[in-house]
Design a protein around this motif. Structure first.
Motif, PDB file in Angstrom:
ATOM      1  N   LEU A 174       0.552  -2.463  -4.591  1.00 19.97           N
ATOM      2  CA  LEU A 174       1.440  -2.437  -2.979  1.00 19.97           C
ATOM      3  C   LEU A 174       2.615  -2.761  -2.735  1.00 19.97           C
ATOM      4  CD1 LEU A 174       1.417  -1.039  -0.213  1.00 19.97           C
ATOM      5  CD2 LEU A 174      -0.363  -3.481   0.954  1.00 19.97           C
ATOM      6  N   ASN A 175       2.801  -4.363  -3.603  1.00 17.99           N
ATOM      7  CA  ASN A 175       4.558  -4.772  -3.512  1.00 17.99           C
ATOM      8  C   ASN A 175       5.592  -4.108  -4.081  1.00 17.99           C
ATOM      9  OD1 ASN A 175       6.322  -7.127  -3.147  1.00 17.99           O
ATOM     10  ND2 ASN A 175       5.320  -7.349  -5.361  1.00 17.99           N
ATOM     11  N   LEU A 178       6.176  -0.212  -3.210  1.00 18.72           N
ATOM     12  CA  LEU A 178       7.002  -0.756  -1.480  1.00 18.72           C
ATOM     13  C   LEU A 178       8.261  -1.503  -2.117  1.00 18.72           C
ATOM     14  CD1 LEU A 178       4.179  -2.564   0.880  1.00 18.72           C
ATOM     15  CD2 LEU A 178       5.155  -0.279   0.938  1.00 18.72           C
ATOM     16  N   ASP A 179       8.839  -2.161  -3.373  1.00 22.09           N
ATOM     17  CA  ASP A 179       9.773  -2.324  -3.735  1.00 22.09           C
ATOM     18  C   ASP A 179      10.462  -1.386  -4.233  1.00 22.09           C
ATOM     19  OD1 ASP A 179      10.452  -5.696  -3.666  1.00 22.09           O
ATOM     20  OD2 ASP A 179       8.939  -5.829  -5.280  1.00 22.09           O
ATOM     21  N   ILE A 181       9.861   1.190  -2.913  1.00 22.40           N
ATOM     22  CA  ILE A 181      10.792   2.567  -1.724  1.00 22.40           C
ATOM     23  C   ILE A 181      12.031   1.747  -1.043  1.00 22.40           C
ATOM     24  CG2 ILE A 181      10.109   3.194  -0.167  1.00 22.40           C
ATOM     25  CD1 ILE A 181       6.994   4.005  -1.203  1.00 22.40           C
ATOM     26  N   LEU A 182      11.310   0.290  -0.985  1.00 20.51           N
ATOM     27  CA  LEU A 182      12.499  -0.048   0.524  1.00 20.51           C
ATOM     28  C   LEU A 182      13.995  -0.705  -0.450  1.00 20.51           C
ATOM     29  CD1 LEU A 182       9.329  -2.600   2.036  1.00 20.51           C
ATOM     30  CD2 LEU A 182      10.866   0.021   2.745  1.00 20.51           C
ATOM     31  N   GLY A 192      14.839  -5.000   1.382  1.00 22.27           N
ATOM     32  CA  GLY A 192      13.234  -4.018   1.196  1.00 22.27           C
ATOM     33  C   GLY A 192      12.507  -5.313   0.213  1.00 22.27           C
ATOM     34  N   ALA A 196       8.721  -6.354   1.643  1.00 21.04           N
ATOM     35  CA  ALA A 196       7.485  -5.394   0.529  1.00 21.04           C
ATOM     36  C   ALA A 196       6.886  -6.465   0.213  1.00 21.04           C
ATOM     37  CB  ALA A 196       8.063  -5.121  -0.795  1.00 21.04           C
ATOM     38  N   ILE A 199       4.431  -7.327   3.649  1.00 16.68           N
ATOM     39  CA  ILE A 199       4.079  -6.676   3.637  1.00 16.68           C
ATOM     40  C   ILE A 199       2.044  -6.490   3.101  1.00 16.68           C
ATOM     41  CG2 ILE A 199       3.316  -3.842   4.075  1.00 16.68           C
ATOM     42  CD1 ILE A 199       6.115  -3.475   4.818  1.00 16.68           C
ATOM     43  N   SER A 200       2.760  -6.118   1.509  1.00 18.57           N
ATOM     44  CA  SER A 200       1.351  -7.190   0.820  1.00 18.57           C
ATOM     45  C   SER A 200       0.532  -8.130   0.908  1.00 18.57           C
ATOM     46  CB  SER A 200       2.008  -6.805  -0.645  1.00 18.57           C
ATOM     47  OG  SER A 200       3.109  -7.403  -1.078  1.00 18.57           O
TER      48      SER A 200
END
Length: 451
Positions: A174-175, A178-179, A181-182, A192, A196, A199-200
């Motif tokens: 997930l990290n 998200l890295d 994307i953000l 971002g 990430a 959140i993860s």
């Protein structure tokens, strides 16, 4: 899912416990390695240097929280080894309260001190904003990191290193997603990367809670108010706080070295940062076998199997030393290629400096093998003050390196600092383990339950 480490051949039990722990620790390193790689390739070397220059500060705060959860889990392991499940339950409830209060306090204190810490470290102006923005998000998520480590270490204390690994893996995937994307597709920049990570870790913490509620029926919060006891809280803090302070003391040494490196320019900062991340991954096998000894030792100490503890230490050291030699060879022949994965092949100065760092450290990983096994064994015995003294020795050695070696030898002096700290930390740890081993041998001779 809980598993006793008080039976079977010691090295086999240690290896089985360590494999998920090792994979989990490597995955945890990926949280930060993925940040560094994506930030470097997307936002540039200055952004990488800014994010990586925060390592010492995050270790100071986050390391304190994580170290505390390790110390709090010791009595859970000991009581589980003694098969006292009611006591395990009580420890769990009181430890959770400690973590919630500590998390809130650390969040407030850390957020208010970001700018001051960066200024004290004389963070270069061209990377100051990157470092500030990243730390701001990371510190907002301290409680998620603390709770994830608390739940993970509780499960490991019960001999279950597999479940925390699975959730670390989920969090790491997930990290990374998200890295990308953000950092790449939003204007958040280094914020971002921090978001990430938070959140993860929060997701992994929630998964741990769900697993504990489902699989560990004796770890219930039902009737928790009647189980909270001041004596237990203070007793657990006597074990948890020394380990927490040990992590922070070591972090102070890292911060001092970061201060010294910051004065060498952005290329040196980037090289030091990348080499530190590569080494963080490389030494995880040594760290993981050491960490396994905390649970192994605490469970067997609770079961009064003292001779088994000594046998486990010898076997674990043999495995760890073999790994240290292999890792040193890898750093010598592959260090430059590993650095190039982060910064590309055109950054010749960074490549050379990083390789120098990795070669010097790689030849001395054997010191780290002894340090980790002795330090974590002593923690398992409840002797958490000794590792704290060991941490003070690390700090002293880094201070010596920062103010004597770096001015004289530059980046080579900075590269020598960490192995020098290993040597300093090993001295009190080795002495303390020698004394503890004599006590264990004496206890084994008096006990009929020592196999």
């Amino acid at each position: 899912m809980e598993k006793t480490l008080t039976q079977g051949i010691p090295y086999k039990q240690i290896v089985k416990f360590t494999i998920p722990l090792l994979l989990g620790n490597i995955i945890q390193q990926l949280y930060y390695t993925a940040d560094a790689y994506i930030v470097s390739r997307t936002l540039g070397v200055n952004a990488l240097a800014g994010v990586s220059s925060t390592n010492g500060i995050t270790l100071l705060i986050i390391g304190f929280a994580q170290g505390m959860t390790v110390g709090l889990s010791i009595l859970i392991s000991k009581n589980f080894g003694a098969k006292d499940m009611n006591r395990v339950q009580t420890m769990y409830v009181n430890n959770m309260l400690i973590c919630l209060i500590a998390g809130l306090l650390l969040t407030i204190l850390s957020l208010s001190g970001i700018s001051t810490l960066l200024n004290i470290l004389q963070t270069p102006a061209d990377i100051w904003d990157y470092a500030h923005d990243f730390l701001q998000i990371i510190f907002l998520g301290i409680l998620t990191s603390l709770l994830f480590n608390f739940f993970s270490n509780t499960m490991r204390a019960l001999g279950d290193s597999r479940t925390p690994f699975i959730y670390l893996l989920v969090g790491a995937v997930l990290n990374i997603i998200l890295d990308v994307i953000l950092v790449k597709y939003t204007p958040l920049g280094v914020r971002g990367a921090g978001l990430a990570t938070v959140i993860s870790q929060g997701t992994a913490a929630i998964l741990c809670v769900m697993s504990i509620r489902k699989k560990y029926s004796f770890l219930s919060l039902k009737g928790y108010k009647s189980q909270i006891e001041k004596e237990i809280i203070f007793g657990n803090l006597k074990l948890g706080l020394p380990v927490a302070f040990q992590s922070s003391i070591i972090a102070l040494g890292v911060i001092i070295m970061q201060f010294a490196v910051n004065n060498m320019g952005t290329a040196a900062v980037a090289a030091y940062a990348v080499a530190s991340k590569i080494e963080g991954m490389a030494v995880e096998p040594l760290r993981s076998f050491g960490m396994a000894m905390t649970t192994f030792t605490a469970q067997n100490y609770g079961a009064t199997k003292y001779k088994r503890i000594l046998k486990g230490v010898r076997q674990c050291l043999t495995i760890s030393i073999g790994m240290a030699i292999a890792l040193g060879v890898m750093m010598f022949f592959g260090g430059k290629q590993l650095t190039a994965l982060f910064v590309g092949r055109g950054q010749n100065e960074i490549l050379e400096l990083s390789h120098t760092f990795l070669i010097i450290h790689g030849f001395l990983y054997i010191l780290l093998s002894f340090l980790f096994v002795y330090r974590f064994t002593l923690q398992g015995l409840g002797k958490t003050a000794i590792p704290t003294i060991s941490g003070v020795m690390e700090l002293v050695m880094r201070v010596i390196a920062a103010f004597l070696l770096v001015p004289s030898f530059g980046f080579i002096g900075a590269s020598i600092a960490t192995p020098l700290s290993w040597f300093g930390a090993l001295i009190p740890s080795a002495i303390a383990y020698f004394i503890a081993s004599k006590q264990l041998k004496g206890g084994a001779n008096q006990s009929t339950n020592f196999s």
